[in-house]
Design a protein around this motif. Structure first.
Motif, PDB file in Angstrom:
ATOM      1  N   THR A  32       0.823  -1.187   0.000  1.00 31.96           N
ATOM      2  CA  THR A  32       0.000   0.000   0.000  1.00 31.96           C
ATOM      3  C   THR A  32       0.865   1.248   0.000  1.00 31.96           C
ATOM      4  OG1 THR A  32      -0.115   0.013   2.409  1.00 31.96           O
ATOM      5  CG2 THR A  32      -1.891  -1.106   1.248  1.00 31.96           C
ATOM      6  N   ALA A  33       0.310   2.296  -0.556  1.00 32.97           N
ATOM      7  CA  ALA A  33       0.933   3.611  -0.453  1.00 32.97           C
ATOM      8  C   ALA A  33       0.531   4.191   0.893  1.00 32.97           C
ATOM      9  CB  ALA A  33       0.449   4.506  -1.587  1.00 32.97           C
ATOM     10  N   GLU A  34       1.434   4.860   1.561  1.00 26.93           N
ATOM     11  CA  GLU A  34       1.151   5.537   2.821  1.00 26.93           C
ATOM     12  C   GLU A  34       1.529   6.993   2.626  1.00 26.93           C
ATOM     13  OE1 GLU A  34       2.842   3.614   6.251  1.00 26.93           O
ATOM     14  OE2 GLU A  34       2.378   1.644   5.449  1.00 26.93           O
ATOM     15  N   LEU A  35       0.529   7.797   2.263  1.00 25.13           N
ATOM     16  CA  LEU A  35       0.779   9.161   1.835  1.00 25.13           C
ATOM     17  C   LEU A  35       0.564  10.172   2.952  1.00 25.13           C
ATOM     18  CD1 LEU A  35      -1.111   9.042  -1.584  1.00 25.13           C
ATOM     19  CD2 LEU A  35       1.291   8.496  -1.117  1.00 25.13           C
ATOM     20  N   SER A  36       1.415  11.173   2.979  1.00 29.16           N
ATOM     21  CA  SER A  36       1.203  12.345   3.828  1.00 29.16           C
ATOM     22  C   SER A  36       1.560  13.565   2.992  1.00 29.16           C
ATOM     23  CB  SER A  36       2.042  12.278   5.099  1.00 29.16           C
ATOM     24  OG  SER A  36       3.417  12.285   4.812  1.00 29.16           O
ATOM     25  N   VAL A  37       0.923  14.679   3.313  1.00 23.21           N
ATOM     26  CA  VAL A  37       1.117  15.906   2.551  1.00 23.21           C
ATOM     27  C   VAL A  37       1.638  16.978   3.493  1.00 23.21           C
ATOM     28  CG1 VAL A  37      -0.002  17.667   1.134  1.00 23.21           C
ATOM     29  CG2 VAL A  37      -0.751  15.285   0.980  1.00 23.21           C
ATOM     30  N   GLY A  38       2.670  17.683   3.053  1.00 19.53           N
ATOM     31  CA  GLY A  38       3.223  18.753   3.865  1.00 19.53           C
ATOM     32  C   GLY A  38       3.792  19.864   3.017  1.00 19.53           C
ATOM     33  N   SER A  39       4.305  20.887   3.683  1.00 11.21           N
ATOM     34  CA  SER A  39       4.968  22.023   3.042  1.00 11.21           C
ATOM     35  C   SER A  39       4.089  22.699   2.006  1.00 11.21           C
ATOM     36  CB  SER A  39       6.290  21.581   2.400  1.00 11.21           C
ATOM     37  OG  SER A  39       7.131  20.984   3.355  1.00 11.21           O
ATOM     38  N   ALA A  40       2.777  22.687   2.232  1.00  8.84           N
ATOM     39  CA  ALA A  40       1.852  23.247   1.258  1.00  8.84           C
ATOM     40  C   ALA A  40       1.754  24.761   1.398  1.00  8.84           C
ATOM     41  CB  ALA A  40       0.469  22.622   1.443  1.00  8.84           C
ATOM     42  N   TYR A  41       1.705  25.448   0.257  1.00  5.01           N
ATOM     43  CA  TYR A  41       1.435  26.883   0.251  1.00  5.01           C
ATOM     44  C   TYR A  41       1.020  27.350  -1.133  1.00  5.01           C
ATOM     45  CZ  TYR A  41       5.932  27.956  -2.032  1.00  5.01           C
ATOM     46  OH  TYR A  41       6.973  28.038  -2.912  1.00  5.01           O
ATOM     47  N   MET A  42       0.343  28.485  -1.154  1.00  7.92           N
ATOM     48  CA  MET A  42      -0.041  29.156  -2.391  1.00  7.92           C
ATOM     49  C   MET A  42       0.384  30.615  -2.246  1.00  7.92           C
ATOM     50  SD  MET A  42      -3.862  30.141  -3.811  1.00  7.92           S
ATOM     51  CE  MET A  42      -4.256  28.558  -4.557  1.00  7.92           C
ATOM     52  N   PRO A  43       1.233  31.113  -3.146  1.00  9.41           N
ATOM     53  CA  PRO A  43       1.502  32.549  -3.124  1.00  9.41           C
ATOM     54  C   PRO A  43       0.207  33.315  -3.452  1.00  9.41           C
ATOM     55  CG  PRO A  43       3.142  31.390  -4.440  1.00  9.41           C
ATOM     56  CD  PRO A  43       2.031  30.419  -4.150  1.00  9.41           C
ATOM     57  N   GLN A  44      -0.034  34.426  -2.764  1.00  7.99           N
ATOM     58  CA  GLN A  44      -1.240  35.205  -3.037  1.00  7.99           C
ATOM     59  C   GLN A  44      -1.275  35.562  -4.515  1.00  7.99           C
ATOM     60  OE1 GLN A  44      -2.384  38.338  -0.282  1.00  7.99           O
ATOM     61  NE2 GLN A  44      -2.821  39.665  -2.030  1.00  7.99           N
ATOM     62  N   PRO A  45      -2.372  35.206  -5.205  1.00  5.09           N
ATOM     63  CA  PRO A  45      -2.426  35.457  -6.646  1.00  5.09           C
ATOM     64  C   PRO A  45      -2.516  36.949  -6.961  1.00  5.09           C
ATOM     65  CG  PRO A  45      -4.467  34.433  -5.876  1.00  5.09           C
ATOM     66  CD  PRO A  45      -3.537  34.490  -4.711  1.00  5.09           C
ATOM     67  N   VAL A  46      -1.881  37.330  -8.069  1.00 12.05           N
ATOM     68  CA  VAL A  46      -1.924  38.707  -8.530  1.00 12.05           C
ATOM     69  C   VAL A  46      -2.739  38.821  -9.819  1.00 12.05           C
ATOM     70  CG1 VAL A  46       0.241  39.355  -7.410  1.00 12.05           C
ATOM     71  CG2 VAL A  46       0.291  38.443  -9.730  1.00 12.05           C
ATOM     72  N   SER A  47      -3.258  37.703 -10.324  1.00  7.17           N
ATOM     73  CA  SER A  47      -4.103  37.696 -11.519  1.00  7.17           C
ATOM     74  C   SER A  47      -5.217  36.683 -11.302  1.00  7.17           C
ATOM     75  CB  SER A  47      -3.268  37.351 -12.765  1.00  7.17           C
ATOM     76  OG  SER A  47      -2.846  36.011 -12.712  1.00  7.17           O
ATOM     77  N   ASP A  48      -5.828  36.202 -12.390  1.00  7.65           N
ATOM     78  CA  ASP A  48      -6.920  35.238 -12.265  1.00  7.65           C
ATOM     79  C   ASP A  48      -6.435  33.794 -12.269  1.00  7.65           C
ATOM     80  OD1 ASP A  48      -6.159  35.186 -14.901  1.00  7.65           O
ATOM     81  OD2 ASP A  48      -8.201  35.188 -15.710  1.00  7.65           O
ATOM     82  N   ILE A  49      -5.127  33.590 -12.090  1.00  9.97           N
ATOM     83  CA  ILE A  49      -4.569  32.255 -11.918  1.00  9.97           C
ATOM     84  C   ILE A  49      -3.662  32.265 -10.690  1.00  9.97           C
ATOM     85  CG2 ILE A  49      -4.703  31.598 -14.358  1.00  9.97           C
ATOM     86  CD1 ILE A  49      -1.684  32.105 -14.542  1.00  9.97           C
ATOM     87  N   ALA A  50      -3.432  31.083 -10.137  1.00 14.82           N
ATOM     88  CA  ALA A  50      -2.552  30.963  -8.974  1.00 14.82           C
ATOM     89  C   ALA A  50      -1.798  29.650  -9.075  1.00 14.82           C
ATOM     90  CB  ALA A  50      -3.358  31.007  -7.678  1.00 14.82           C
ATOM     91  N   ALA A  51      -0.697  29.570  -8.357  1.00 11.98           N
ATOM     92  CA  ALA A  51       0.099  28.343  -8.314  1.00 11.98           C
ATOM     93  C   ALA A  51      -0.004  27.740  -6.923  1.00 11.98           C
ATOM     94  CB  ALA A  51       1.555  28.648  -8.651  1.00 11.98           C
ATOM     95  N   GLY A  52       0.169  26.435  -6.839  1.00 13.45           N
ATOM     96  CA  GLY A  52       0.166  25.745  -5.556  1.00 13.45           C
ATOM     97  C   GLY A  52       1.341  24.802  -5.476  1.00 13.45           C
ATOM     98  N   PHE A  53       1.908  24.726  -4.273  1.00 14.62           N
ATOM     99  CA  PHE A  53       3.092  23.910  -4.059  1.00 14.62           C
ATOM    100  C   PHE A  53       2.904  23.075  -2.801  1.00 14.62           C
ATOM    101  CE2 PHE A  53       4.255  28.071  -5.861  1.00 14.62           C
ATOM    102  CZ  PHE A  53       4.651  27.662  -7.120  1.00 14.62           C
ATOM    103  N   LEU A  54       3.430  21.862  -2.812  1.00 14.22           N
ATOM    104  CA  LEU A  54       3.349  20.962  -1.662  1.00 14.22           C
ATOM    105  C   LEU A  54       4.242  19.762  -1.900  1.00 14.22           C
ATOM    106  CD1 LEU A  54       1.347  18.471  -2.775  1.00 14.22           C
ATOM    107  CD2 LEU A  54      -0.385  20.181  -2.317  1.00 14.22           C
TER     108      LEU A  54
END
Length: 174
Positions: A32-54
């Protein structure tokens, strides 16, 4: 005698669940995969698109794959791969067994398109990550300043926010 019967049932149940691991016969060994998610953030968008990182860490014995992402803040969330500085949308990214998938600025990342509202610094954006093998995981991604740069260790899950979401050992198809 009752204890022995109960123990036998527990072992039988565990063996039955272990048999659910590889419904397509792909040869992943039923781990089985044992997944955890961390270090997530989104820079405040300056247009109608945004990026996400994790970072998605897999401590399990089986690989998995991030296949899609959705969020109530965007009409569409796409997964992008960056190769030799060129960004392209992909249908998913692999998460190796005993490894990590790092989504970071300048590399692989999420794109939030057709924003329904622009999240502001200090808010959180709810995101659902879907996988090939594991159950979906909901992550609350904090919105950081537009110029935010994570501390060293972002790619290793050592940044703050490592406890953003955890999902361990669950698979679909049971």
């Amino acid at each position: 005698m009752r204890l022995r019967a109960a123990s036998t049932l527990v072992v039988a149940g565990a063996l039955a669940l272990a048999g659910c691991g590889d419904p397509d016969g792909s040869g992943s060994g039923g781990g089985t995969a044992e997944l955890s998610v961390g270090s997530a953030y989104m820079p405040q968008p300056v247009s109608d698109i945004a990026a996400g990182f994790l970072t998605i860490t897999n401590e399990g014995d089986a690989a998995d794959r991030l296949t899609s992402v959705s969020s109530d803040v965007a009409g569409q969330v796409t997964v992008h791969e960056t190769v030799d500085g060129a960004m392209q949308e992909v249908d998913g990214l692999d998460i190796p067994a005993h490894g990590s998938l790092v989504l970071e600025s300048g590399g692989n990342h999420l794109m939030f398109e057709q924003l329904k509202r622009k999240p502001k610094q200090g808010q959180k954006v709810s995101v659902e990550l879907r996988f090939d093998r594991s159950d979906p995981v909901t992550v609350e991604i904090p919105v950081k300043p537009a110029t935010y740069t994570p501390k060293a260790g972002h790619g290793t899950g050592q940044d703050t926010g490592h406890d953003t979401a955890h999902k361990t050992g669950h698979e679909t198809g049971h």
